[in-house]
Design a protein around this motif. Structure first.
Motif, PDB file in Angstrom:
ATOM      1  N   GLN A  19      -8.717   9.714 -22.839  1.00 32.07           N
ATOM      2  CA  GLN A  19      -8.205  10.500 -23.955  1.00 32.07           C
ATOM      3  C   GLN A  19      -6.678  10.454 -23.967  1.00 32.07           C
ATOM      4  OE1 GLN A  19      -8.589  14.732 -23.621  1.00 32.07           O
ATOM      5  NE2 GLN A  19      -8.052  15.087 -25.761  1.00 32.07           N
ATOM      6  N   LEU A  20      -6.091  10.574 -22.792  1.00 33.10           N
ATOM      7  CA  LEU A  20      -4.632  10.528 -22.685  1.00 33.10           C
ATOM      8  C   LEU A  20      -4.088   9.202 -23.209  1.00 33.10           C
ATOM      9  CD1 LEU A  20      -1.905  11.618 -21.572  1.00 33.10           C
ATOM     10  CD2 LEU A  20      -2.527  10.522 -19.415  1.00 33.10           C
ATOM     11  N   LEU A  21      -4.648   8.097 -22.802  1.00 30.33           N
ATOM     12  CA  LEU A  21      -4.165   6.787 -23.238  1.00 30.33           C
ATOM     13  C   LEU A  21      -4.454   6.545 -24.717  1.00 30.33           C
ATOM     14  CD1 LEU A  21      -5.022   4.588 -20.134  1.00 30.33           C
ATOM     15  CD2 LEU A  21      -2.807   5.563 -20.789  1.00 30.33           C
ATOM     16  N   ARG A  22      -5.607   7.023 -25.209  1.00 32.80           N
ATOM     17  CA  ARG A  22      -5.923   6.900 -26.643  1.00 32.80           C
ATOM     18  C   ARG A  22      -4.886   7.618 -27.490  1.00 32.80           C
ATOM     19  NH1 ARG A  22     -11.109   7.676 -25.193  1.00 32.80           N
ATOM     20  NH2 ARG A  22     -11.007   9.888 -25.667  1.00 32.80           N
ATOM     21  N   LEU A  23      -4.391   8.742 -26.996  1.00 34.11           N
ATOM     22  CA  LEU A  23      -3.379   9.498 -27.738  1.00 34.11           C
ATOM     23  C   LEU A  23      -2.175   8.607 -28.053  1.00 34.11           C
ATOM     24  CD1 LEU A  23      -2.355  12.230 -28.810  1.00 34.11           C
ATOM     25  CD2 LEU A  23      -1.565  12.737 -26.506  1.00 34.11           C
ATOM     26  N   TRP A  24      -1.826   7.720 -27.131  1.00 35.45           N
ATOM     27  CA  TRP A  24      -0.664   6.841 -27.311  1.00 35.45           C
ATOM     28  C   TRP A  24      -0.935   5.681 -28.246  1.00 35.45           C
ATOM     29  CZ3 TRP A  24       4.276   7.544 -25.938  1.00 35.45           C
ATOM     30  CH2 TRP A  24       4.529   8.656 -25.128  1.00 35.45           C
ATOM     31  N   THR A  25      -2.210   5.325 -28.453  1.00 38.87           N
ATOM     32  CA  THR A  25      -2.504   4.160 -29.283  1.00 38.87           C
ATOM     33  C   THR A  25      -3.256   4.495 -30.569  1.00 38.87           C
ATOM     34  OG1 THR A  25      -4.522   3.732 -27.998  1.00 38.87           O
ATOM     35  CG2 THR A  25      -2.514   2.568 -27.321  1.00 38.87           C
ATOM     36  N   ASP A  26      -3.886   5.657 -30.651  1.00 41.43           N
ATOM     37  CA  ASP A  26      -4.712   6.003 -31.809  1.00 41.43           C
ATOM     38  C   ASP A  26      -4.320   7.366 -32.369  1.00 41.43           C
ATOM     39  OD1 ASP A  26      -6.091   3.680 -31.111  1.00 41.43           O
ATOM     40  OD2 ASP A  26      -7.656   4.770 -30.046  1.00 41.43           O
ATOM     41  N   LEU A  27      -3.031   7.616 -32.513  1.00 41.21           N
ATOM     42  CA  LEU A  27      -2.620   8.946 -32.940  1.00 41.21           C
ATOM     43  C   LEU A  27      -2.747   9.129 -34.447  1.00 41.21           C
ATOM     44  CD1 LEU A  27       1.199   9.349 -32.879  1.00 41.21           C
ATOM     45  CD2 LEU A  27       0.180   7.290 -32.020  1.00 41.21           C
ATOM     46  N   PRO A  28      -2.847  10.384 -34.895  1.00 42.63           N
ATOM     47  CA  PRO A  28      -2.970  10.654 -36.336  1.00 42.63           C
ATOM     48  C   PRO A  28      -1.801  10.087 -37.124  1.00 42.63           C
ATOM     49  CG  PRO A  28      -3.392  12.647 -35.044  1.00 42.63           C
ATOM     50  CD  PRO A  28      -2.882  11.604 -34.093  1.00 42.63           C
ATOM     51  N   VAL A  29      -2.063   9.730 -38.385  1.00 41.18           N
ATOM     52  CA  VAL A  29      -1.038   9.164 -39.255  1.00 41.18           C
ATOM     53  C   VAL A  29       0.033  10.206 -39.577  1.00 41.18           C
ATOM     54  CG1 VAL A  29      -0.628   8.163 -41.544  1.00 41.18           C
ATOM     55  CG2 VAL A  29      -2.644   7.496 -40.234  1.00 41.18           C
ATOM     56  N   ASP A  30      -0.380  11.438 -39.806  1.00 44.58           N
ATOM     57  CA  ASP A  30       0.544  12.527 -40.135  1.00 44.58           C
ATOM     58  C   ASP A  30       1.348  12.920 -38.893  1.00 44.58           C
ATOM     59  OD1 ASP A  30       1.379  14.889 -41.927  1.00 44.58           O
ATOM     60  OD2 ASP A  30       0.585  15.877 -40.120  1.00 44.58           O
ATOM     61  N   ASP A  31       2.682  12.946 -39.014  1.00 45.46           N
ATOM     62  CA  ASP A  31       3.533  13.250 -37.865  1.00 45.46           C
ATOM     63  C   ASP A  31       3.269  14.643 -37.287  1.00 45.46           C
ATOM     64  OD1 ASP A  31       4.742  10.788 -37.798  1.00 45.46           O
ATOM     65  OD2 ASP A  31       6.571  11.423 -38.815  1.00 45.46           O
ATOM     66  N   GLN A  32       3.062  15.652 -38.150  1.00 42.74           N
ATOM     67  CA  GLN A  32       2.817  17.005 -37.642  1.00 42.74           C
ATOM     68  C   GLN A  32       1.508  17.068 -36.865  1.00 42.74           C
ATOM     69  OE1 GLN A  32       3.248  19.652 -41.004  1.00 42.74           O
ATOM     70  NE2 GLN A  32       5.454  19.835 -40.659  1.00 42.74           N
ATOM     71  N   ALA A  33       0.477  16.397 -37.363  1.00 42.99           N
ATOM     72  CA  ALA A  33      -0.800  16.356 -36.652  1.00 42.99           C
ATOM     73  C   ALA A  33      -0.651  15.594 -35.337  1.00 42.99           C
ATOM     74  CB  ALA A  33      -1.878  15.717 -37.525  1.00 42.99           C
ATOM     75  N   GLU A  35       2.143  15.325 -33.540  1.00 41.99           N
ATOM     76  CA  GLU A  35       2.875  16.202 -32.621  1.00 41.99           C
ATOM     77  C   GLU A  35       1.943  17.259 -32.042  1.00 41.99           C
ATOM     78  OE1 GLU A  35       6.558  17.807 -34.213  1.00 41.99           O
ATOM     79  OE2 GLU A  35       6.993  15.879 -35.177  1.00 41.99           O
ATOM     80  N   ALA A  36       1.092  17.845 -32.867  1.00 41.47           N
ATOM     81  CA  ALA A  36       0.143  18.859 -32.389  1.00 41.47           C
ATOM     82  C   ALA A  36      -0.808  18.253 -31.355  1.00 41.47           C
ATOM     83  CB  ALA A  36      -0.633  19.452 -33.559  1.00 41.47           C
ATOM     84  N   ALA A  37      -1.247  17.015 -31.583  1.00 37.22           N
ATOM     85  CA  ALA A  37      -2.129  16.346 -30.625  1.00 37.22           C
ATOM     86  C   ALA A  37      -1.420  16.151 -29.288  1.00 37.22           C
ATOM     87  CB  ALA A  37      -2.600  15.007 -31.191  1.00 37.22           C
ATOM     88  N   PHE A  38      -0.142  15.768 -29.324  1.00 41.44           N
ATOM     89  CA  PHE A  38       0.614  15.614 -28.079  1.00 41.44           C
ATOM     90  C   PHE A  38       0.789  16.964 -27.381  1.00 41.44           C
ATOM     91  CE2 PHE A  38       1.864  11.293 -29.290  1.00 41.44           C
ATOM     92  CZ  PHE A  38       1.840  10.673 -28.051  1.00 41.44           C
ATOM     93  N   ALA A  43       3.269  19.414 -22.155  1.00 39.21           N
ATOM     94  CA  ALA A  43       4.191  20.519 -22.385  1.00 39.21           C
ATOM     95  C   ALA A  43       5.230  20.038 -23.394  1.00 39.21           C
ATOM     96  CB  ALA A  43       4.865  20.928 -21.076  1.00 39.21           C
ATOM     97  N   ASP A  44       5.833  20.959 -24.114  1.00 38.35           N
ATOM     98  CA  ASP A  44       6.858  20.585 -25.096  1.00 38.35           C
ATOM     99  C   ASP A  44       8.107  21.411 -24.842  1.00 38.35           C
ATOM    100  OD1 ASP A  44       8.181  19.488 -27.239  1.00 38.35           O
ATOM    101  OD2 ASP A  44       7.059  20.583 -28.768  1.00 38.35           O
ATOM    102  N   PRO A  45       9.125  20.811 -24.230  1.00 41.02           N
ATOM    103  CA  PRO A  45       9.233  19.392 -23.883  1.00 41.02           C
ATOM    104  C   PRO A  45       8.555  19.084 -22.543  1.00 41.02           C
ATOM    105  CG  PRO A  45      11.258  20.500 -23.282  1.00 41.02           C
ATOM    106  CD  PRO A  45      10.377  21.535 -23.941  1.00 41.02           C
ATOM    107  N   ASP A  54      10.738  15.932 -26.271  1.00 41.77           N
ATOM    108  CA  ASP A  54       9.898  16.823 -27.074  1.00 41.77           C
ATOM    109  C   ASP A  54       8.765  16.046 -27.739  1.00 41.77           C
ATOM    110  OD1 ASP A  54      10.996  15.610 -29.369  1.00 41.77           O
ATOM    111  OD2 ASP A  54      12.286  17.303 -29.833  1.00 41.77           O
ATOM    112  N   ALA A  55       7.836  16.795 -28.354  1.00 37.90           N
ATOM    113  CA  ALA A  55       6.645  16.195 -28.963  1.00 37.90           C
ATOM    114  C   ALA A  55       7.010  15.198 -30.059  1.00 37.90           C
ATOM    115  CB  ALA A  55       5.723  17.285 -29.501  1.00 37.90           C
ATOM    116  N   ALA A  56       8.032  15.503 -30.865  1.00 38.18           N
ATOM    117  CA  ALA A  56       8.438  14.577 -31.931  1.00 38.18           C
ATOM    118  C   ALA A  56       8.885  13.240 -31.338  1.00 38.18           C
ATOM    119  CB  ALA A  56       9.551  15.190 -32.776  1.00 38.18           C
ATOM    120  N   ALA A  57       9.611  13.273 -30.226  1.00 36.10           N
ATOM    121  CA  ALA A  57      10.056  12.033 -29.582  1.00 36.10           C
ATOM    122  C   ALA A  57       8.878  11.279 -28.978  1.00 36.10           C
ATOM    123  CB  ALA A  57      11.107  12.338 -28.520  1.00 36.10           C
TER     124      ALA A  57
END
Length: 151
Positions: A19-33, A35-38, A43-45, A54-57
């Motif tokens: 799941q952790l690695l998928r987050l880096w390759t299959d993240l939602p198209v929407d930036d806010q979604a 960031e929420a997934a991250f 932790a943020d940051p 931070d999550a945006a970065a």
């Protein structure tokens, strides 16, 4: 006692490394979604090699990896997990189709298949990753793809 499978401790499931690695390759198209997934996992940051990120970065970094590679695959090689810390060794492999940010600076697309070996040492606080010490064999990957020449 036989060795535990990647992501599994003897008698209990560890954190979900896939799941952790998928987050880096299959993240939602929407930036806010994204960031929420991250924020669900990190932790943020989060501290990465001693610097707060931070999550945006994190989303920006994940999108850059996605733009640099086509058909990116990940393979977990090994996981050592004691509950509070985990070490994850994995490979990322894909066709290098866009600029890749490396410690040596950006590398233009080579069109070649590139494989990067990575080891992350993760620290967990309150169920989320609060710190990462990360090492990637960028030079080996770049040399194998003829993006740099070693003499």
């Amino acid at each position: 006692m036989p060795p535990a499978a990647p992501g599994e401790q003897h008698g209990e499931m560890a954190f979900d490394v896939e799941q952790l690695l998928r987050l880096w390759t299959d993240l939602p198209v929407d930036d806010q979604a994204a960031e929420a997934a991250f924020r669900e996992v990190y932790a943020d940051p989060v501290m990465i090699n001693g610097a707060p990120v931070d999550a945006a970065a994190l989303v920006t970094r994940a999108r850059a990896i996605g733009a640099a590679f086509d058909r990116l695959e990940r393979e977990v090689l090994d996981v050592v997990d004691d509950g509070g810390k985990a070490a994850v060794a994995f490979r990322l492999r894909g066709r290098h189709v866009g600029p890749l940010n490396t410690a040596a600076g950006p590398v233009p697309a080579t069109g070649r298949v590139m494989e990067i070996r990575v080891i992350d040492v993760l620290t967990f606080t309150d169920g989320r990753i609060s710190s990462i010490w990360m090492v990637a064999d960028e030079l080996g990957a770049l040399a194998a793809a003829d993006a740099v020449r070693l003499s």
